[in-house]
Motif scaffolding. Structure first.
Motif, PDB file in Angstrom:
ATOM      1  N   LYS A  47       0.653  -1.283   0.058  1.00  0.00           N
ATOM      2  CA  LYS A  47      -0.037  -0.047   0.125  1.00  0.00           C
ATOM      3  C   LYS A  47       0.862   1.239   0.090  1.00  0.00           C
ATOM      4  N   LYS A  48       1.897   1.419   0.863  1.00  0.00           N
ATOM      5  CA  LYS A  48       2.707   2.455   0.919  1.00  0.00           C
ATOM      6  C   LYS A  48       3.621   2.518  -0.293  1.00  0.00           C
ATOM      7  N   ALA A  49       4.040   1.455  -1.008  1.00  0.00           N
ATOM      8  CA  ALA A  49       4.917   1.436  -1.948  1.00  0.00           C
ATOM      9  C   ALA A  49       3.809   1.856  -3.171  1.00  0.00           C
ATOM     10  N   LEU A  50       2.533   1.497  -3.388  1.00  0.00           N
ATOM     11  CA  LEU A  50       1.688   2.264  -4.363  1.00  0.00           C
ATOM     12  C   LEU A  50       1.373   3.621  -4.166  1.00  0.00           C
ATOM     13  N   GLN A  51       1.345   4.103  -3.071  1.00  0.00           N
ATOM     14  CA  GLN A  51       1.079   5.387  -2.730  1.00  0.00           C
ATOM     15  C   GLN A  51       2.331   6.159  -3.318  1.00  0.00           C
ATOM     16  N   GLU A  52       3.488   5.675  -2.809  1.00  0.00           N
ATOM     17  CA  GLU A  52       4.704   6.376  -3.474  1.00  0.00           C
ATOM     18  C   GLU A  52       4.999   6.419  -4.826  1.00  0.00           C
ATOM     19  N   ALA A  53       4.479   5.272  -5.570  1.00  0.00           N
ATOM     20  CA  ALA A  53       4.962   5.020  -7.162  1.00  0.00           C
ATOM     21  C   ALA A  53       3.556   6.083  -7.832  1.00  0.00           C
ATOM     22  N   ASN A  54       2.613   6.054  -7.135  1.00  0.00           N
ATOM     23  CA  ASN A  54       1.555   6.983  -7.732  1.00  0.00           C
ATOM     24  C   ASN A  54       2.069   8.557  -7.474  1.00  0.00           C
ATOM     25  N   ARG A  55       2.511   8.808  -6.563  1.00  0.00           N
ATOM     26  CA  ARG A  55       3.088  10.097  -6.531  1.00  0.00           C
ATOM     27  C   ARG A  55       4.077  10.285  -7.114  1.00  0.00           C
ATOM     28  N   LYS A  56       4.969   9.345  -7.804  1.00  0.00           N
ATOM     29  CA  LYS A  56       5.994   9.760  -8.563  1.00  0.00           C
ATOM     30  C   LYS A  56       5.648   9.784 -10.075  1.00  0.00           C
ATOM     31  N   LEU A  57       4.655   8.916 -10.443  1.00  0.00           N
ATOM     32  CA  LEU A  57       4.374   8.736 -11.696  1.00  0.00           C
ATOM     33  C   LEU A  57       3.131   9.584 -12.441  1.00  0.00           C
ATOM     34  N   ARG A  58       2.364  10.241 -11.383  1.00  0.00           N
ATOM     35  CA  ARG A  58       0.924  10.953 -11.618  1.00  0.00           C
ATOM     36  C   ARG A  58       1.353  12.589 -11.895  1.00  0.00           C
ATOM     37  N   LEU A  59       0.519  13.101 -12.542  1.00  0.00           N
ATOM     38  CA  LEU A  59       0.410  14.537 -12.413  1.00  0.00           C
ATOM     39  C   LEU A  59      -0.389  15.045 -11.318  1.00  0.00           C
ATOM     40  N   LYS A  60      -0.303  16.349 -11.067  1.00  0.00           N
ATOM     41  CA  LYS A  60      -1.201  16.721  -9.846  1.00  0.00           C
ATOM     42  C   LYS A  60      -2.658  16.582 -10.063  1.00  0.00           C
ATOM     43  N   ASN A  61      -3.195  16.479 -11.284  1.00  0.00           N
ATOM     44  CA  ASN A  61      -4.600  16.051 -11.427  1.00  0.00           C
ATOM     45  C   ASN A  61      -4.924  14.861 -11.499  1.00  0.00           C
ATOM     46  N   GLY A  62      -3.886  13.963 -11.262  1.00  0.00           N
ATOM     47  CA  GLY A  62      -4.004  12.545 -11.200  1.00  0.00           C
ATOM     48  C   GLY A  62      -4.071  11.517 -12.396  1.00  0.00           C
ATOM     49  N   LYS A  63      -3.688  12.470 -13.669  1.00  0.00           N
ATOM     50  CA  LYS A  63      -3.627  11.802 -14.718  1.00  0.00           C
ATOM     51  C   LYS A  63      -1.906  11.141 -14.621  1.00  0.00           C
ATOM     52  N   LEU A  64      -1.650   9.839 -15.464  1.00  0.00           N
ATOM     53  CA  LEU A  64      -0.446   9.295 -15.692  1.00  0.00           C
ATOM     54  C   LEU A  64       0.374  10.387 -16.320  1.00  0.00           C
ATOM     55  N   ARG A  65       1.642  10.382 -16.133  1.00  0.00           N
ATOM     56  CA  ARG A  65       2.579  11.214 -16.970  1.00  0.00           C
ATOM     57  C   ARG A  65       2.724  10.740 -18.260  1.00  0.00           C
ATOM     58  N   LYS A  66       3.239  11.513 -19.095  1.00  0.00           N
ATOM     59  CA  LYS A  66       3.362  11.156 -20.476  1.00  0.00           C
ATOM     60  C   LYS A  66       4.140   9.755 -20.783  1.00  0.00           C
ATOM     61  N   GLY A  67       3.504   8.811 -21.403  1.00  0.00           N
ATOM     62  CA  GLY A  67       4.223   7.696 -21.679  1.00  0.00           C
ATOM     63  C   GLY A  67       4.396   6.264 -20.563  1.00  0.00           C
ATOM     64  N   LYS A  68       3.637   6.910 -19.508  1.00  0.00           N
ATOM     65  CA  LYS A  68       3.631   5.820 -18.415  1.00  0.00           C
ATOM     66  C   LYS A  68       2.134   5.231 -18.552  1.00  0.00           C
ATOM     67  N   LYS A  69       2.219   3.910 -18.109  1.00  0.00           N
ATOM     68  CA  LYS A  69       0.978   3.400 -17.937  1.00  0.00           C
ATOM     69  C   LYS A  69       0.626   2.751 -16.584  1.00  0.00           C
ATOM     70  N   GLN A  70      -0.265   2.071 -16.517  1.00  0.00           N
ATOM     71  CA  GLN A  70      -0.705   1.702 -15.097  1.00  0.00           C
ATOM     72  C   GLN A  70       0.370   0.444 -14.706  1.00  0.00           C
ATOM     73  N   GLY A  71       0.731  -0.283 -15.668  1.00  0.00           N
ATOM     74  CA  GLY A  71       1.694  -1.491 -15.364  1.00  0.00           C
ATOM     75  C   GLY A  71       2.968  -0.716 -14.988  1.00  0.00           C
ATOM     76  N   ASP A  72       3.456   0.327 -15.473  1.00  0.00           N
ATOM     77  CA  ASP A  72       4.895   1.146 -15.193  1.00  0.00           C
ATOM     78  C   ASP A  72       4.681   1.204 -13.454  1.00  0.00           C
ATOM     79  N   VAL A  73       3.179   1.725 -12.948  1.00  0.00           N
ATOM     80  CA  VAL A  73       3.004   2.113 -11.453  1.00  0.00           C
ATOM     81  C   VAL A  73       3.192   1.009 -10.841  1.00  0.00           C
ATOM     82  N   MET A  74       2.673  -0.174 -11.112  1.00  0.00           N
ATOM     83  CA  MET A  74       2.734  -1.498 -10.448  1.00  0.00           C
ATOM     84  C   MET A  74       4.049  -1.800 -10.355  1.00  0.00           C
ATOM     85  N   ARG A  75       4.855  -1.938 -11.584  1.00  0.00           N
ATOM     86  CA  ARG A  75       6.489  -2.422 -11.382  1.00  0.00           C
ATOM     87  C   ARG A  75       7.062  -1.471 -10.441  1.00  0.00           C
ATOM     88  N   LEU A  76       6.863  -0.115 -10.493  1.00  0.00           N
ATOM     89  CA  LEU A  76       7.861   0.737  -9.652  1.00  0.00           C
ATOM     90  C   LEU A  76       7.252   0.433  -8.039  1.00  0.00           C
TER      91      LEU A  76
END
Length: 84
Positions: A47-76
């Protein structure tokens, strides 16, 4: 092959009989007792790792950064969890 001819009334009766059989089969399948899914303990580190990964790979409005996918979030998240 033998040729079979039905009147319109016979054909409609046959269709009703087939559809009523299908409905009863569906009710029969739904009535079976299916085992409930097992409850699993949640992983607080993930849970903590997912929160951190989402914080790193998402924009302030909640969208994923350009070129990133949900799989990248889970991998991180899994990589971060290993480090915890």
């Amino acid at each position: 092959m033998a040729e079979v001819r039905l009147t319109l009334e016979e054909y409609e009766a046959l269709r009703r009989m087939i559809s009523s059989e299908r409905e009863s089969e569906g009710a029969e399948l739904a009535a079976r007792d299916t085992p409930k899914p097992r409850k699993r303990r949640k992983n607080p580190k993930l849970k903590k790792a997912l929160q951190e990964a989402n914080r790193k790979l998402r924009l302030k409005n909640g969208k994923l950064r350009k070129g990133k996918k949900q799989g990248d979030v889970m991998r991180l998240a899994h990589r971060l969890m290993k480090k915890m």
